[in-house]
Design a protein around this motif. Structure first.
Motif, mmCIF file in Angstrom:
data_model
loop_
_atom_site.group_PDB
_atom_site.id
_atom_site.type_symbol
_atom_site.label_atom_id
_atom_site.label_comp_id
_atom_site.label_asym_id
_atom_site.label_seq_id
_atom_site.Cartn_x
_atom_site.Cartn_y
_atom_site.Cartn_z
ATOM 1 N N ALA A 130 -2.491 3.853 2.279
ATOM 2 C CA ALA A 130 -3.954 3.995 2.192
ATOM 3 C C ALA A 130 -4.525 3.003 1.195
ATOM 4 O O ALA A 130 -3.880 2.655 0.214
ATOM 5 C CB ALA A 130 -4.307 5.414 1.756
ATOM 6 N N HIS A 131 -5.702 2.502 1.480
ATOM 7 C CA HIS A 131 -6.464 1.761 0.461
ATOM 8 C C HIS A 131 -7.944 1.919 0.750
ATOM 9 O O HIS A 131 -8.343 2.238 1.872
ATOM 10 C CB HIS A 131 -6.042 0.281 0.386
ATOM 11 C CG HIS A 131 -6.282 -0.541 1.621
ATOM 12 N ND1 HIS A 131 -7.517 -0.969 2.014
ATOM 13 C CD2 HIS A 131 -5.421 -1.031 2.552
ATOM 14 C CE1 HIS A 131 -7.407 -1.695 3.123
ATOM 15 N NE2 HIS A 131 -6.148 -1.736 3.473
ATOM 16 N N TRP A 139 0.804 -1.221 0.000
ATOM 17 C CA TRP A 139 0.000 0.000 0.000
ATOM 18 C C TRP A 139 0.834 1.266 0.000
ATOM 19 O O TRP A 139 0.306 2.354 -0.200
ATOM 20 C CB TRP A 139 -0.984 -0.009 1.169
ATOM 21 C CG TRP A 139 -1.900 -1.182 1.118
ATOM 22 C CD1 TRP A 139 -1.987 -2.205 2.027
ATOM 23 C CD2 TRP A 139 -2.857 -1.501 0.093
ATOM 24 N NE1 TRP A 139 -2.918 -3.126 1.619
ATOM 25 C CE2 TRP A 139 -3.469 -2.718 0.448
ATOM 26 C CE3 TRP A 139 -3.236 -0.872 -1.087
ATOM 27 C CZ2 TRP A 139 -4.449 -3.322 -0.348
ATOM 28 C CZ3 TRP A 139 -4.208 -1.470 -1.875
ATOM 29 C CH2 TRP A 139 -4.808 -2.674 -1.500
ATOM 30 N N ASN A 140 2.135 1.117 0.235
ATOM 31 C CA ASN A 140 3.027 2.258 0.089
ATOM 32 C C ASN A 140 3.782 2.219 -1.234
ATOM 33 O O ASN A 140 4.724 2.997 -1.424
ATOM 34 C CB ASN A 140 4.013 2.299 1.260
ATOM 35 C CG ASN A 140 3.355 2.823 2.532
ATOM 36 O OD1 ASN A 140 2.617 3.809 2.490
ATOM 37 N ND2 ASN A 140 3.601 2.159 3.649
ATOM 38 N N GLY A 141 3.404 1.287 -2.118
ATOM 39 C CA GLY A 141 4.075 1.206 -3.409
ATOM 40 C C GLY A 141 5.433 0.527 -3.341
ATOM 41 O O GLY A 141 6.197 0.549 -4.305
ATOM 42 N N ASP A 147 5.445 -6.738 4.815
ATOM 43 C CA ASP A 147 4.006 -6.976 4.791
ATOM 44 C C ASP A 147 3.293 -5.898 3.968
ATOM 45 O O ASP A 147 3.891 -4.892 3.591
ATOM 46 C CB ASP A 147 3.476 -7.001 6.229
ATOM 47 C CG ASP A 147 2.305 -7.969 6.374
ATOM 48 O OD1 ASP A 147 1.462 -8.031 5.463
ATOM 49 O OD2 ASP A 147 2.236 -8.661 7.408
ATOM 50 N N GLY A 148 2.007 -6.130 3.712
ATOM 51 C CA GLY A 148 1.221 -5.173 2.941
ATOM 52 C C GLY A 148 1.231 -3.779 3.538
ATOM 53 O O GLY A 148 1.133 -2.780 2.821
ATOM 54 N N CYS A 149 1.362 -3.708 4.855
ATOM 55 C CA CYS A 149 1.338 -2.420 5.551
ATOM 56 C C CYS A 149 2.746 -1.917 5.860
ATOM 57 O O CYS A 149 2.907 -0.976 6.633
ATOM 58 C CB CYS A 149 0.520 -2.540 6.827
ATOM 59 S SG CYS A 149 1.283 -3.646 8.038
ATOM 60 N N SER A 150 3.760 -2.564 5.264
ATOM 61 C CA SER A 150 5.165 -2.128 5.296
ATOM 62 C C SER A 150 5.973 -2.568 6.513
ATOM 63 O O SER A 150 7.180 -2.313 6.557
ATOM 64 C CB SER A 150 5.305 -0.604 5.117
ATOM 65 O OG SER A 150 4.888 -0.227 3.820
ATOM 66 N N ILE A 151 5.376 -3.225 7.492
ATOM 67 C CA ILE A 151 6.186 -3.721 8.605
ATOM 68 C C ILE A 151 6.828 -5.054 8.204
ATOM 69 O O ILE A 151 6.388 -5.717 7.272
ATOM 70 C CB ILE A 151 5.366 -3.903 9.905
ATOM 71 C CG1 ILE A 151 4.394 -5.085 9.788
ATOM 72 C CG2 ILE A 151 4.632 -2.620 10.267
ATOM 73 C CD1 ILE A 151 3.905 -5.585 11.133
ATOM 74 N N PRO A 152 7.908 -5.459 8.908
ATOM 75 C CA PRO A 152 8.505 -6.760 8.603
ATOM 76 C C PRO A 152 7.596 -7.910 9.041
ATOM 77 O O PRO A 152 6.872 -7.797 10.040
ATOM 78 C CB PRO A 152 9.798 -6.767 9.430
ATOM 79 C CG PRO A 152 9.596 -5.743 10.496
ATOM 80 C CD PRO A 152 8.653 -4.718 9.940
#
Lengths: 335, 335
Positions: B108-109, A319-321, B186-191
């Motif tokens: 964001a989504h 979601w952050n590209g 992950d999809g939300c950018s965390i490991p």
């Protein structure tokens, strides 16, 4: 049924998920050029055979009688996103036969293209059967019924003249005996008949070349393929695989996705057909398999390769590209 | 990796599709009560371990310092649908720590609950990070950073204090050594750190009982489980499996889905944990596996069974509401 792994989903250097499946590439005689997995197991082709289901519309003369143009014929083969142009063409097809959306027996759902669904909601509207991804096929069925002088009511039932014509076309093109009583019911309520991948591939080789088809089927198939090649947006829609591939390849490839991981294609210049089933029903994997086979089977120029290569190994972004992984062909498909 | 088929998708009397996978049911010592497939292969648990990722928020005292109530703690464990109440609780969590949505680094989504997306669009709004299904977890991370006196900026990176605390909690609860450099994003950018199903099941047995956990982790786990049981809507949302199961079972089961077909659960009264990975990443199959195991492992009353039985063998209906098929447990899961 447990076929080999054909597609892997990579993340952080690991295989996070994987997809098993089967595929057949054959010529018009059914000779297998490439395959993986069990290609003799019958599978429901679902929407992947819409071009075959549309043959009677053209061959019967109904398409000409109601003045259906290439846009209408492309939509008759479509699993569309419910975008405004799709809906308009479906409505126009029905009007040409003196019918309207109330005749459609496909059921209603929100447009599968998210922005179209949001746009519809903002108009304060609810989705109707014209937004159903199969509305073009169903409008074609209604035109067929009217052209045959049949009452369209009940046109989705296996015993209606429309579905008998459709079953006869599927049987003739794929060379597979199909029985009215042995079917599943599709999402849009018409019967779907199980057919082995080998026979589906052979059928699409015939659709692409006309070889092995009755003259009326061959002419109808050529007209439908050309209509879709002229209007690839109408067969799927914004951001969709089928649209992107046919915008790039034109009449060189006819590709059509179906529900539950089915994918079929015709490659006229090679005289080949392709049929794919991802065991778990995943479209993402079926697309990787199809793009990989297209790259292997067709000589591609730079512009074509620029479209196909990313479809054969799509990058996963979050979601952050941020690039977080990718799909890739595996096993028999990677070699 | 190719695990056995655990779920079949039926249509018209045939197996149309199938899903392979693995599952482990263990006690707090890691002794295996039931299993299928390879349970020693490391898998990314994704969002299925959010309750473990939320332990430092509670244990550190940050939750108390900022007055986070049960609603906030439930949302910290959530993969929510972006419905109005989810968004409101996430915003409240951030405000409690003197922060706002601009701090969120999850991206964001559009809300995953379709009606919420349409509603947002009709307001003329675009989705922001508060609508991200992980916004509650991220708001919790920001509260944790503030509670620790750390600058929240960059809280998604593996080397930030927040993610080091999260990794330490995952390592302690699952007994699996995890290395900062060996992760997926992950999809939300965390490991996300790969952990075998056997260890994940053991970790969830511990989460459900406190046995084998440090006292601080045990107390935090109990508080988080109770918060979710009190507000099961907040952990998922309208029409979602996790919400339905915990509305029916309350504190008897803590269940949490993750992306790519992962599912974890704690069954306190049995002292057991469950961890599932569907090889192809299909949530529909992971849900059937989870519902089947819950029915097998818990004595259920009529009202509970009325919720669980349909989730273990969900009927497929088409756009006209016609029953066209069903999912069902298969192989090792059916016996």
């Amino acid at each position: 049924m447990q076929d080999p792994v054909l597609v892997e989903v990579m993340r952080g250097g690991r295989v996070e998920s994987c997809h098993a499946g089967a595929f057949a590439v054959t010529d018009t005689e059914g000779a297998v050029l490439l395959s993986g997995g069990d290609i003799d197991h019958p599978v429901y082709p679902r929407s992947a055979v819409k071009v075959i289901q549309a043959l009677p519309l053209v061959e019967s003369g109904a398409a000409d009688r109601f003045g259906l143009d290439d846009e209408a014929l492309a939509l008759a083969c479509a699993s569309h996103g419910g975008e405004a142009r799709h809906v308009a063409v479906a409505a126009r097809m029905l009007a040409a036969a003196g019918q309207d959306a109330g005749r459609l027996e496909c059921g209603a759902h929100w447009p599968s293209f998210p922005a179209a669904a949001r746009s519809l909601a903002c108009e304060g509207a609810e989705p109707g059967p014209l937004h159903n991804n199969c509305s073009g096929k169903h409008a074609g069925f209604i035109c067929l019924a009217c052209g045959l002088g049949e009452n369209p009511r009940g046109y989705v039932t296996p015993s209606h003249r429309v579905q008998r014509e459709v079953r006869a076309a599927l049987q003739a093109v794929t060379g597979t005996p199909l029985h009215e009583g042995d079917h599943g019911i599709d999402g849009c309520s018409i019967p779907t008949y199980a057919i082995p991948l080998r026979a589906l591939a052979q059928g699409f080789a015939r659709i692409g070349t006309g070889i092995g088809l009755a003259p009326g089927h061959a002419a109808a198939a050529r007209r439908l393929r050309r209509a879709v090649a002229a209007h690839p947006f109408l067969v799927a829609g914004t951001g969709r695989f089928d649209t992107a591939v046919m915008e790039a390849l034109g009449e060189r490839a006819f590709v059509k996705v179906g529900a539950e991981g089915v994918f079929c294609a015709a490659l006229p210049e090679r005289g080949l057909g392709i049929a794919i089933k991802c065991d778990d029903g995943a479209v993402r994997a079926a697309e990787v398999i199809m793009a990989t086979l297209l790259r292997r089977l067709l000589p591609l120029g730079g512009a074509e390769e620029a479209v196909l290569a990313p479809l054969a190994a799509p990058e996963l972004t979050n979601w952050n590209g941020i690039a977080v992984g990718a799909l890739r062909p595996a096993g028999a498909l990677a070699t």
